[in-house]
Design an enzyme around this catalytic site. Structure first.
Site: not given
Ligand SMILES: O=CC(=O)O
Length: 363
Positions: A294, A312, A315, A183, A265
């Site tokens: 969360e 969150h 994605v 990422i 996170r």
């Molecule tokens: O939080 C999303 C993931 O871990 O893919």
């Protein structure tokens, strides 16, 4: 795209059994069909933690051992039955399950030491998560630099031409990336294309060809990234060494008016300290997708106008479930054929020394 529920009553007796949480409904029919020739799928619908643990126990009692447990995420389930620990999957593990493959890049919700010590692989889905998370991160960096959340609030309230806090120039800003995995690298690529200077902090330095590709990205120390970044974006897993990596003391050492972006996170940032830093102006803005507790969001973050907050969902685009479910199944397929999933996050202890051929379930 065809959505195909898998049958929970395949006939073949000698095929290894695989338990799945939810149906891989988004996977291409042909791919699923090929896997159904190799294994017998049994499906349970996810529930709360205790109820899911009971469903798993019942499935083991009824069917005997499962070679793998696959976790498919679904939009309709807002909460996950995690943690994925001995209480949830102990019955499966005791009955000889070798692989747990789960949708999602992060694996902080799984008790990896427990699985490792019981000889079970845990595999995640880094590829499908990486692209979406990096795209969302790029969007959030640009939003925070431009103060778009404050401007939108102005527009909605009819406040015109309020230029108290002008946007920062993306081309004259430095982004510090903490964590240069899949990422982090994609974020570097995106932000380099927007003209940002890239500096990064990572366990190890990238090959110089990668650094070149990101416009001569600079490998810096943790202290240096704090003082040189205009925008600091976090892409580390959550573990004991990264919990509260950003805290009161680190905020104090950052450059004034820094922007903080977090799509990794929540507990990597001490939220109370971030709220104080936003209030004092030490942090100009924060763009966050994840939170320390969360699904609760700190009231100080909700109240602050200089934050961009997402639930969150970095994605969550229209094709993630198809890609993520396919990646979970590819982990199963690789495990059946080679004895090792594509993206294991651990090396199960009792199997570390075995040759992979010794673990094959399909020749
Ligand atoms: O939080 C999303 C993931 O871990 O893919």
């Amino acid at each position: 795209m065809t959505r195909t529920p898998i049958s929970s009553a395949n006939e073949a007796i000698l095929k290894p059994k695989v338990l799945t949480m939810n149906n891989p409904s988004y996977v291409e029919k042909e791919y699923l069909g090929r896997l159904q020739e190799l294994v017998e799928f049994h499906v349970l619908e996810q529930d709360g933690h205790e109820a899911t643990a009971q469903k798993i126990k019942d499935a083991v009692e009824k069917n005997g051992s499962f070679v793998a447990f696959l976790v498919f995420m679904e939009w309709k389930h807002k909460e996950r039955p995690f943690p994925l620990n001995e209480n949830l999957v102990g019955s499966l593990v005791d009955s000889g399950c070798d692989l747990i493959a789960c949708g999602g890049a992060g694996f902080d919700w799984a008790d990896i030491p427990y699985l490792t010590s019981h000889g079970v692989y845990y595999a995640n889905t880094p590829d499908s998560a990486a692209v979406r998370t990096a795209d969302s991160t790029a969007m959030m960096i640009l939003q925070a630099l431009s103060g778009s959340s404050e401007r939108e609030a102005d527009a909605r309230a009819g406040r015109w031409l309020n230029f108290d806090k002008l946007a920062k120039d993306v081309r004259r800003s430095t982004v510090g990336i903490i964590g240069m995995g899949n990422i982090g690298k994609l974020v570097a690529q995106h932000m380099h294309h927007f003209g940002m200077k890239i500096i990064y902090y990572n366990r190890s330095r990238l090959p110089s060809s990668d650094e070149e590709q990101f416009g001569k990205a600079e490998y810096v120390s943790f202290e240096e990234i704090l003082v040189r970044s205009d925008v600091l974006t976090i892409h580390t897993p959550l573990n004991e060494s990264t919990r509260h990596l950003l805290n009161r003391s680190t905020f104090a050492r950052m450059r004034d008016g820094i922007i903080i972006v977090n799509t990794s996170r929540g507990p990597v940032i001490e939220e109370d300290a971030l709220v104080e830093a936003l209030e004092s102006g030490k942090v100009l803005r924060a763009a966050l997708d994840v939170y320390e507790f969360e699904p609760k969001i700190h009231p100080g973050l909700i109240k602050a106008l200089n934050t961009t907050l997402l639930p969150h969902s970095a994605v969550a685009n229209a094709t993630i479930l198809q890609d993520q479910q396919t990646e979970v199944l590819a982990n199963l397929e690789a495990f059946l054929k080679t004895g090792k999933p594509n993206s294991p996050v651990n090396t199960p202890v009792s199997r570390g020394e075995e040759s992979s051929a010794g673990r094959c379930h399909i020749a």
